[in-house]
Enzyme design. Sequence first.
Site, PDB file in Angstrom:
ATOM      1  N   THR A  77       6.127 -65.690  -0.341  1.00  0.00           N
ATOM      2  CA  THR A  77       5.956 -64.184  -0.799  1.00  0.00           C
ATOM      3  C   THR A  77       6.301 -63.574   0.135  1.00  0.00           C
ATOM      4  O   THR A  77       7.850 -62.544   0.035  1.00  0.00           O
ATOM      5  CB  THR A  77       4.885 -64.198  -0.829  1.00  0.00           C
ATOM      6  OG1 THR A  77       3.996 -65.049  -1.391  1.00  0.00           O
ATOM      7  CG2 THR A  77       4.633 -62.451  -1.365  1.00  0.00           C
TER       8      THR A  77
ATOM      9  N   LYS B  19      -3.201 -73.135   1.109  1.00  0.00           N
ATOM     10  CA  LYS B  19      -3.172 -72.061   1.573  1.00  0.00           C
ATOM     11  C   LYS B  19      -3.487 -71.089   1.331  1.00  0.00           C
ATOM     12  O   LYS B  19      -3.950 -70.750  -0.294  1.00  0.00           O
ATOM     13  CB  LYS B  19      -1.629 -71.830   1.168  1.00  0.00           C
ATOM     14  CG  LYS B  19      -0.929 -70.193   2.061  1.00  0.00           C
ATOM     15  CD  LYS B  19      -0.297 -69.509   2.137  1.00  0.00           C
ATOM     16  CE  LYS B  19      -0.208 -68.086   2.642  1.00  0.00           C
ATOM     17  NZ  LYS B  19       1.497 -67.555   2.886  1.00  0.00           N
TER      18      LYS B  19
END
Length: 292
Positions: A46, A164
Site C-alpha cells: 500500500t 501483518k
Amino acid sequence: MKTLGRVLTAMITPFHADGSVDFDGAVALANHLLDNGSDGIVVCGTTGESPTIANEDKLTLFRRIVDVCGDKGSIIANTGSNDTLRSVEFTKQAAATGVDAVMAVVPYYNKPNQKGLYAHFKAIAEATTLPIIVYNVPGRTGGKIIPATIEQLHRDFPNIAAVKEASGDVNVASEIYRRIPTDFMIYSGDDGLTLPILAVGGCGIISVAAHVVGKDLNEMIQAFERGEVTKAREIHARLLPIFDAMFVTTNPIPVKYAVRRLGLPAGPFHLPMCEPSEEEAAVIDAALKMIK
C-alpha cells in the site's frame, strides 16, 4: 523465533516526473533502507502505491531489488488483491523473481466471510512454497480475518507463516499469539503499536516510519528483546511524534513527502494520491527536524 527480520519497511515506490517507475531510484532507496535499520523491505505494498502500478513494473521492481539488495535482507513482494485467481497467478510470477516471501491482503471491497477468506488464502498457499504474510487491515479493506481463521490456515498450510496485524487492536495480536504461540510471526502493522504488540507476542514491525527512523525502531526492538523495557519505552515515547506525523493524512502521502525532503529517491505521486496540504506538510517538516 525465526523471522523475516524485526524491522521490515513497507517501501514507497519512486516515480519519475512523468509518472513512470524510477527503477534505479527504487534500488537506491532499498539499499539505503537496508543500510539504515531495516532487516527487510516490502515492495509494492500500500505504501508503494501498488494499486496504480502495472504488474509488469512490479515484477521488474522485484527482480531489480532482489538482484542488487537480496543479500542484505528479506525482500517481500506484495501480491494480493481482491481477486483470488489473479492473486494466485501474480504470486507465482513474483515467486519466480527470487523474492524471499509474499504478502497478501485480506480482499478489499468484496468483503468475503471467513469461509471465503480461508479459500482465498488456501489458493495462494497452494501456489507457492514461499512464506506468506497475511495482511489484516480492516480500515482499508472493509473486512477482517479473525484469529481462528488464521490459526486454521497456518495449521493446514504452514507456509502461511505470518500476519501483518493492522486492525489497531492489540487484543487481536494477543489472541493470535494465544492460538499460535510458536512458529508464527506476528508483525505490527502500525508503528505506534510496535512496542505493545511486542509485549503480547509480536516479533516486529512492518513499518512506514522506518523510512526515516529505521535505526531507532530496530534499537527499540532489540532493547525490548534484551529485557531493557525502560529503554524501549523511552525510545517509543521519543518516536511518537514521528509516528503521528507519518499518519497526519493518508499513507503514503506523509512518508513519500518526508523521503523527498530527506533528499532520497521519491518523486511525485500517482493520483489519487496527492501532495499534503500546507498544514500537513508543516507537521511533517517539524517532525523531521526532531531527527536531524
